[in-house]
Design an enzyme around this catalytic site. Sequence first.
Site, mmCIF file in Angstrom:
data_model
loop_
_atom_site.group_PDB
_atom_site.id
_atom_site.type_symbol
_atom_site.label_atom_id
_atom_site.label_comp_id
_atom_site.label_asym_id
_atom_site.label_seq_id
_atom_site.Cartn_x
_atom_site.Cartn_y
_atom_site.Cartn_z
ATOM 1 N N THR A 155 -5.522 10.973 7.760
ATOM 2 C CA THR A 155 -5.631 9.704 7.022
ATOM 3 C C THR A 155 -5.896 8.550 7.986
ATOM 4 O OG1 THR A 155 -4.115 10.501 5.328
ATOM 5 C CG2 THR A 155 -4.346 8.120 5.509
ATOM 6 N N GLY A 166 -1.336 -3.350 1.028
ATOM 7 C CA GLY A 166 -1.663 -4.449 0.117
ATOM 8 C C GLY A 166 -2.059 -5.707 0.873
ATOM 9 N N LEU A 167 -1.307 -6.032 1.926
ATOM 10 C CA LEU A 167 -1.585 -7.271 2.663
ATOM 11 C C LEU A 167 -2.838 -7.138 3.527
ATOM 12 C CD1 LEU A 167 2.051 -8.312 3.653
ATOM 13 C CD2 LEU A 167 0.610 -9.293 1.855
ATOM 14 N N GLU A 168 -3.013 -5.978 4.152
ATOM 15 C CA GLU A 168 -4.197 -5.818 5.016
ATOM 16 C C GLU A 168 -5.476 -5.800 4.179
ATOM 17 O OE1 GLU A 168 -3.747 -2.500 7.703
ATOM 18 O OE2 GLU A 168 -1.967 -3.348 8.622
ATOM 19 N N GLU A 222 4.075 -8.035 -6.525
ATOM 20 C CA GLU A 222 5.121 -7.332 -5.765
ATOM 21 C C GLU A 222 6.421 -7.358 -6.565
ATOM 22 O OE1 GLU A 222 5.668 -5.617 -2.661
ATOM 23 O OE2 GLU A 222 7.711 -5.570 -3.492
ATOM 24 N N ALA A 263 1.708 6.359 12.161
ATOM 25 C CA ALA A 263 0.970 7.269 13.037
ATOM 26 C C ALA A 263 1.700 7.484 14.367
ATOM 27 C CB ALA A 263 -0.431 6.712 13.290
ATOM 28 N N HIS A 304 1.325 -17.177 32.835
ATOM 29 C CA HIS A 304 1.065 -18.437 32.143
ATOM 30 C C HIS A 304 -0.406 -18.790 32.283
ATOM 31 C CE1 HIS A 304 1.606 -22.455 30.570
ATOM 32 N NE2 HIS A 304 0.899 -22.915 31.604
HETATM 33 P P1 NAI Z 1 4.669 0.071 1.648
HETATM 34 O O1 NAI Z 1 5.849 0.904 1.443
HETATM 35 O O2 NAI Z 1 4.402 -0.571 2.974
HETATM 36 O O3 NAI Z 1 4.669 -1.122 0.566
HETATM 37 C C1 NAI Z 1 4.691 -0.888 -0.804
HETATM 38 C C2 NAI Z 1 5.115 -2.164 -1.520
HETATM 39 O O4 NAI Z 1 4.948 -1.957 -2.907
HETATM 40 C C3 NAI Z 1 6.567 -2.523 -1.278
HETATM 41 O O5 NAI Z 1 6.639 -3.885 -0.932
HETATM 42 C C4 NAI Z 1 7.216 -2.254 -2.630
HETATM 43 O O6 NAI Z 1 8.297 -3.107 -2.907
HETATM 44 C C5 NAI Z 1 6.055 -2.500 -3.586
HETATM 45 N N1 NAI Z 1 6.149 -1.809 -4.867
HETATM 46 C C6 NAI Z 1 6.555 -0.535 -5.090
HETATM 47 N N2 NAI Z 1 6.439 -0.241 -6.415
HETATM 48 C C7 NAI Z 1 5.921 -1.333 -7.022
HETATM 49 C C8 NAI Z 1 5.564 -1.649 -8.353
HETATM 50 N N3 NAI Z 1 5.680 -0.751 -9.341
HETATM 51 N N4 NAI Z 1 5.078 -2.887 -8.622
HETATM 52 C C9 NAI Z 1 4.938 -3.807 -7.631
HETATM 53 N N5 NAI Z 1 5.267 -3.560 -6.355
HETATM 54 C C10 NAI Z 1 5.740 -2.339 -6.039
HETATM 55 O O7 NAI Z 1 3.435 0.985 1.169
HETATM 56 P P2 NAI Z 1 1.877 0.863 1.410
HETATM 57 O O8 NAI Z 1 1.475 -0.523 1.723
HETATM 58 O O9 NAI Z 1 1.266 1.530 0.244
HETATM 59 O O10 NAI Z 1 1.671 1.740 2.696
HETATM 60 C C11 NAI Z 1 1.943 3.143 2.633
HETATM 61 C C12 NAI Z 1 2.460 3.669 3.937
HETATM 62 O O11 NAI Z 1 1.470 3.592 4.917
HETATM 63 C C13 NAI Z 1 3.662 2.887 4.438
HETATM 64 O O12 NAI Z 1 4.594 3.783 4.948
HETATM 65 C C14 NAI Z 1 3.087 2.038 5.533
HETATM 66 O O13 NAI Z 1 4.034 1.770 6.540
HETATM 67 C C15 NAI Z 1 1.936 2.887 6.048
HETATM 68 N N6 NAI Z 1 0.900 2.010 6.533
HETATM 69 C C16 NAI Z 1 1.060 1.424 7.724
HETATM 70 C C17 NAI Z 1 0.135 0.527 8.183
HETATM 71 C C18 NAI Z 1 0.382 -0.146 9.463
HETATM 72 O O14 NAI Z 1 1.165 0.345 10.257
HETATM 73 N N7 NAI Z 1 -0.242 -1.274 9.700
HETATM 74 C C19 NAI Z 1 -1.076 0.207 7.447
HETATM 75 C C20 NAI Z 1 -1.116 0.862 6.194
HETATM 76 C C21 NAI Z 1 -0.166 1.735 5.771
#
Ligand code: NAI
Length: 468
Positions: free
Chosen positions: A44, A188-190, A206, A322, A446
């Site tokens: 992934t 969602g944010l990215e 959210e 990862a 610096h």
């Molecule tokens: P996430 O667990 O980071 O966030 C999901 C969000 O959805 C949470 O804030 C939660 O409260 C909300 N939520 C859950 N059910 C909901 C509902 N029914 N209605 C509204 N809000 C709801 O999951 P995400 O963003 O899908 O990422 C999946 C996985 O991939 C995570 O473990 C994340 O850490 C990882 N990931 C990491 C990245 C990074 O390290 N930059 C980038 C993308 C993913």
Amino acid sequence: MSEENKYDLVIIGSGPGGYVAAIRGAQLGLKTAIIEKEKHLGGTCLNVGCIPSKALLHSTEMYHFAGHGAKAHGIELSNLSISIEQLMAKKSKTVDQLRGGVQHLMKANKIKVFQGLGMLAGDGKVRIKEKNDERTLSAKHIIIATGSATIELPFLKFDGETVVSSDQAIAFEKVPAKLAVVGAGAIGLELGSVWARLGAQVDVIEFLPNIAPTFDKDVSKMAERLFKKQGMNFHLQTKVTGLKTAKGKTILTAEKDGQEIEFEADKILVAVGRKPYTERLGLETVGIETDEKGRIPVDKHFKTSAHGVYAIGDVIPGPMLAHKAEEEGVACVERIAGQAGHVNYEVIPNVIYTEPEIASVGLTEAAAKEAGIEFKSGKFNLAGNGRAIATDATDGFVKVTACAKTDRILGVQVIAKSASELIASAVTHMEYGGSAEDLGRTIHAHPTLSEALKEAGLAVGGNAIHST
Ligand code: NAI
């Protein structure tokens, strides 16, 4: 069974957990094979996750700068436009290059790669269903590194067209006029940022009271304020309830404080987390049972209940990241080879690659409180950092939280440009059991943004130099 099909180590899944474990296995002299059901290695992260999203974030950040920031530098740009086709081609080039890199690493380390669906097939056996063939390998050690899959909401099933996961949201052919994003976590944010920068109206819904809810509240609040300025709309404490069509338009329905709200949307990105992927894995053939969340239970050396079968990464408990999977892969193989590999779960950094970026390691203040640890925190605003002022990066801060008694760093939170890079030195200090004073007395070049980290370390003792 022919010698050819006998291995010391067989790994199922070639994401960052699996392929890194394979390399470590080969380095330690194990005859190693890796099985991947998809066409490309990398899982992934490389194919549809971390890497392509970072490419899109980078390109759109530059586009946003060209449209919004360049003028202040005397850079005049007229008729600014962006080709989504070229943007996607650039992303694909990045992914292709890295796919080639992983392939090369397998070859260089003499790791046998099988393309097909790998399944456990009883004690010490792995069956591979290839396109037109099937074969069985015997393995002294088997590592399950099959990762995770997107969680689907029962009333919002993926159709790949309107209701989509990140797999499709990294590859839209045109900018959706209205994008609804369910979940204000990392994905969602990215991806919300990517499409907002390209001109989509982005509504993020959210369930919890804060965006990026696993980070410190101060960080979440600042992120919300900054991302709102960038054009994203947030609907917090809002529960998505369903989907309907009215006058030919797709409407996402939600509920806040007992009131129904509707969001018209061309695309709906559901990003509410991921679940362990163990489908068609043959776990039952060796008696492995998953837990209530579908994860494979393991002991601290990644051993499952089945002899010679191990599991790492997103299929086992812990953050689905990862770099966590990679470390587990290395530690697991080192244990197999009789070495003392281990993972320090207290210092796993977590990053969201927005602008500014958000990064953390260790405990938040809330988590320290919950654990009953007395703590003190020091905060330093980027507004007081020379490099930040010179490079338009004054939005953000660093917060260091340390044990009140020992001064040992418990956690660090950063919201800042390049927070993903800044967090590395905090991780290192914590890995070596460093104190806030250690960080504060460490010389940082610096002018750099990293001085904000040093200053936050000093601030724990009330000694920050450049804050008022
Ligand atoms: P996430 O667990 O980071 O966030 C999901 C969000 O959805 C949470 O804030 C939660 O409260 C909300 N939520 C859950 N059910 C909901 C509902 N029914 N209605 C509204 N809000 C709801 O999951 P995400 O963003 O899908 O990422 C999946 C996985 O991939 C995570 O473990 C994340 O850490 C990882 N990931 C990491 C990245 C990074 O390290 N930059 C980038 C993308 C993913």
